[in-house]
Design an enzyme around this catalytic site. Structure first.
Site, PDB file in Angstrom:
ATOM      1  N   SER A 130       0.861  -1.399   0.306  1.00 59.66           N
ATOM      2  CA  SER A 130       0.499   0.313   0.046  1.00 59.66           C
ATOM      3  C   SER A 130       1.512   1.580  -0.063  1.00 59.66           C
ATOM      4  CB  SER A 130      -0.809   0.204   1.378  1.00 59.66           C
ATOM      5  OG  SER A 130      -1.188   1.365   1.614  1.00 59.66           O
ATOM      6  N   TYR A 143      -2.289   0.468  10.856  1.00 55.64           N
ATOM      7  CA  TYR A 143      -2.460  -0.370   9.102  1.00 55.64           C
ATOM      8  C   TYR A 143      -0.747   0.081   8.503  1.00 55.64           C
ATOM      9  CZ  TYR A 143      -4.118  -0.817   5.000  1.00 55.64           C
ATOM     10  OH  TYR A 143      -3.998  -1.355   3.282  1.00 55.64           O
TER      11      TYR A 143
HETATM   12  N1  LIG Z   1      -8.438  -1.142  -0.660  1.00 51.74           N
HETATM   13  C1  LIG Z   1      -7.543  -0.124  -0.007  1.00 51.74           C
HETATM   14  O1  LIG Z   1      -7.686   1.284  -0.519  1.00 51.74           O
HETATM   15  C2  LIG Z   1      -6.003  -0.447  -0.602  1.00 51.74           C
HETATM   16  C3  LIG Z   1      -5.516   0.405  -0.888  1.00 51.74           C
HETATM   17  C4  LIG Z   1      -4.289   0.122  -1.000  1.00 51.74           C
HETATM   18  C5  LIG Z   1      -3.694  -1.706  -0.542  1.00 51.74           C
HETATM   19  N2  LIG Z   1      -4.842  -2.244  -0.179  1.00 51.74           N
HETATM   20  C6  LIG Z   1      -4.536  -3.719   0.271  1.00 51.74           C
HETATM   21  O2  LIG Z   1      -5.304  -4.935  -0.609  1.00 51.74           O
HETATM   22  C7  LIG Z   1      -5.446  -6.404   0.015  1.00 51.74           C
HETATM   23  C8  LIG Z   1      -6.987  -6.604  -0.690  1.00 51.74           C
HETATM   24  O3  LIG Z   1      -7.707  -5.366  -0.545  1.00 51.74           O
HETATM   25  P1  LIG Z   1      -9.277  -5.117  -0.273  1.00 51.74           P
HETATM   26  O4  LIG Z   1      -8.937  -3.243  -0.572  1.00 51.74           O
HETATM   27  O5  LIG Z   1      -9.386  -5.961  -1.906  1.00 51.74           O
HETATM   28  O6  LIG Z   1     -10.062  -5.625   0.692  1.00 51.74           O
HETATM   29  P2  LIG Z   1     -11.478  -6.614   0.940  1.00 51.74           P
HETATM   30  O7  LIG Z   1     -12.472  -5.964  -0.606  1.00 51.74           O
HETATM   31  O8  LIG Z   1     -11.680  -6.250   2.007  1.00 51.74           O
HETATM   32  O9  LIG Z   1     -10.590  -7.890   0.479  1.00 51.74           O
HETATM   33  C9  LIG Z   1      -9.894  -7.849   1.853  1.00 51.74           C
HETATM   34  C10 LIG Z   1      -9.595  -9.555   1.569  1.00 51.74           C
HETATM   35  O10 LIG Z   1      -8.865  -9.828   2.174  1.00 51.74           O
HETATM   36  C11 LIG Z   1      -9.185 -11.523   2.696  1.00 51.74           C
HETATM   37  N3  LIG Z   1      -8.888 -11.665   4.106  1.00 51.74           N
HETATM   38  C12 LIG Z   1      -8.631 -10.563   4.962  1.00 51.74           C
HETATM   39  N4  LIG Z   1      -8.672 -11.162   6.205  1.00 51.74           N
HETATM   40  C13 LIG Z   1      -8.066 -12.531   6.081  1.00 51.74           C
HETATM   41  C14 LIG Z   1      -7.439 -12.866   6.966  1.00 51.74           C
HETATM   42  N5  LIG Z   1      -6.977 -13.349   8.565  1.00 51.74           N
HETATM   43  N6  LIG Z   1      -7.254 -14.624   6.728  1.00 51.74           N
HETATM   44  C15 LIG Z   1      -7.236 -14.649   4.832  1.00 51.74           C
HETATM   45  N7  LIG Z   1      -8.122 -13.503   4.599  1.00 51.74           N
HETATM   46  C16 LIG Z   1      -8.018 -12.581   4.465  1.00 51.74           C
HETATM   47  C17 LIG Z   1     -10.759 -11.123   3.359  1.00 51.74           C
HETATM   48  O11 LIG Z   1     -11.294 -12.596   3.044  1.00 51.74           O
HETATM   49  P3  LIG Z   1     -12.324 -13.239   4.657  1.00 51.74           P
HETATM   50  O12 LIG Z   1     -12.977 -12.236   4.452  1.00 51.74           O
HETATM   51  O13 LIG Z   1     -13.040 -14.281   2.996  1.00 51.74           O
HETATM   52  O14 LIG Z   1     -10.883 -14.322   4.723  1.00 51.74           O
HETATM   53  C18 LIG Z   1     -11.033 -10.271   1.857  1.00 51.74           C
HETATM   54  O15 LIG Z   1     -10.881 -11.546  -0.039  1.00 51.74           O
HETATM   55  C19 LIG Z   1      -5.151  -6.062   1.380  1.00 51.74           C
HETATM   56  O16 LIG Z   1      -3.672  -6.590   1.520  1.00 51.74           O
HETATM   57  C20 LIG Z   1      -5.056  -4.082   1.901  1.00 51.74           C
HETATM   58  O17 LIG Z   1      -4.255  -4.060   2.285  1.00 51.74           O
HETATM   59  C21 LIG Z   1      -6.073  -1.964  -0.431  1.00 51.74           C
END
Ligand SMILES: NC(=O)c1ccc[n+]([C@@H]2O[C@H](COP(=O)([O-])OP(=O)(O)OC[C@H]3O[C@@H](n4cnc5c(N)ncnc54)[C@H](OP(=O)(O)O)[C@@H]3O)[C@@H](O)[C@H]2O)c1
Length: 255
Positions: A130, A143
């Site tokens: 991120s 975070y």
């Molecule tokens: N959205 C943003 O603004 C943003 C920006 C920069 C980086 N990111 C990063 O991008 C990645 C994906 O996030 P996203 O934005 O796509 O969010 P999201 O839609 O909430 O997806 C998160 C995913 O991670 C899984 N997950 C969470 N905790 C877990 C655990 N303990 N064990 C296994 N799986 C787990 C969730 O699945 P389950 O709940 O089914 O386990 C879900 O599939 C993350 O690493 C996040 O930090 C996001």
């Protein structure tokens, strides 16, 4: 592909499948993974990646079916909104376990498969970090700290694996609208809100990182790369800006 049940992970699984990859979809919510796996012709693995023993068992199951692994995408992650003054101690620990340690355990568990693929032509690890891995974003302090740790892990792993045939890539998205990170609704700043992107753009960046062998990709490049450079050159200025930013009332725990 970890975190395949929603957001960036789901979009990336769709894109990779369209390019001919077979994906093992990892997350905790079976009801989300099963229909996706059916649609994509992928496989389902349920696992809490913050649990080191569970990830060890996950690795054995996957390697039992796939002795060679060409690509590991460490994408699963969770939010931790709140400053260090407001966030619950349990959340400080949990976000580190999931966002930082989770990727470390997955990489170690699948390393035999990555090495097998590397000896047969090459393998890749993509770490979904991120911009918060380069900028200490005060409104999500724990975070940001976990993402800083994850970026350090990604960079040091890349250096350790140099010449091994396993390439390590870090993808650093800015704000992306997803289920766990509903940025348009929670960000207070209208300026930051203008830079929120959608998951397909990040999925494309992940694929490009692998296909073009890019070490670190910030998506979108502007304004985040500029802010990351400013964080190094003028930390006081960036601190003032992120200290004034924040989330809307109700979207973070009360102090
Ligand atoms: N959205 C943003 O603004 C943003 C920006 C920069 C980086 N990111 C990063 O991008 C990645 C994906 O996030 P996203 O934005 O796509 O969010 P999201 O839609 O909430 O997806 C998160 C995913 O991670 C899984 N997950 C969470 N905790 C877990 C655990 N303990 N064990 C296994 N799986 C787990 C969730 O699945 P389950 O709940 O089914 O386990 C879900 O599939 C993350 O690493 C996040 O930090 C996001």
């Amino acid at each position: 592909m970890t975190g395949a049940s929603s957001g960036i992970g789901e979009e990336t699984a769709r894109l990779l499948t369209s390019k001919g990859w077979t994906c093992v979809l990892v997350a905790r919510r079976e009801e989300r993974l099963r229909p996706l796996a059916e649609e994509l012709g992928g496989e389902v693995e349920l696992c809490d990646i913050g649990d080191r023993e569970a990830v060890g068992a996950l690795g054995e199951r996957i390697l039992g079916r796939h002795p060679a692994i060409q690509l590991l995408v460490n994408n699963a992650g969770m939010p931790a909104r709140g400053t260090y003054l407001t966030v619950e101690p349990e959340l400080v620990e949990r976000v580190m376990d999931v966002n930082y340690h989770g990727g470390v355990w997955c990489t170690r568990a699948l390393m035999p498969g990555l090495r097998t693929a590397a000896s047969a032509g090459g393998a890749h690890v993509v770490n979904l970090v991120s911009v918060a891995g380069t900028v200490a974003f005060a409104p999500a302090g724990a975070y940001a700290a976990a993402k800083h740790a994850q970026l350090a892990y990604s960079r040091s792993l890349a250096a350790a694996l140099r010449g091994s045939g396993i390439s390590v890539h870090a993808v650093l998205p800015g704000f992306v609208e997803t289920e766990g990170f509903p940025q348009k609704g929670v960000l207070k700043s209208r300026v930051l809100g203008r830079f929120v992107i959608e998951p397909p753009r990040v999925a494309e960046a992940i694929l490009a990182a692998v296909e073009k062998d890019k070490r670190e990709v910030t998506v979108p490049w502007f304004p985040y790369r500029v802010i990351a450079v400013l964080q190094v050159l003028a930390p006081g200025l960036v601190g003032r800006f992120t200290g004034m930013s924040g989330y809307r009332p109700g979207s973070i725990p009360e102090s």
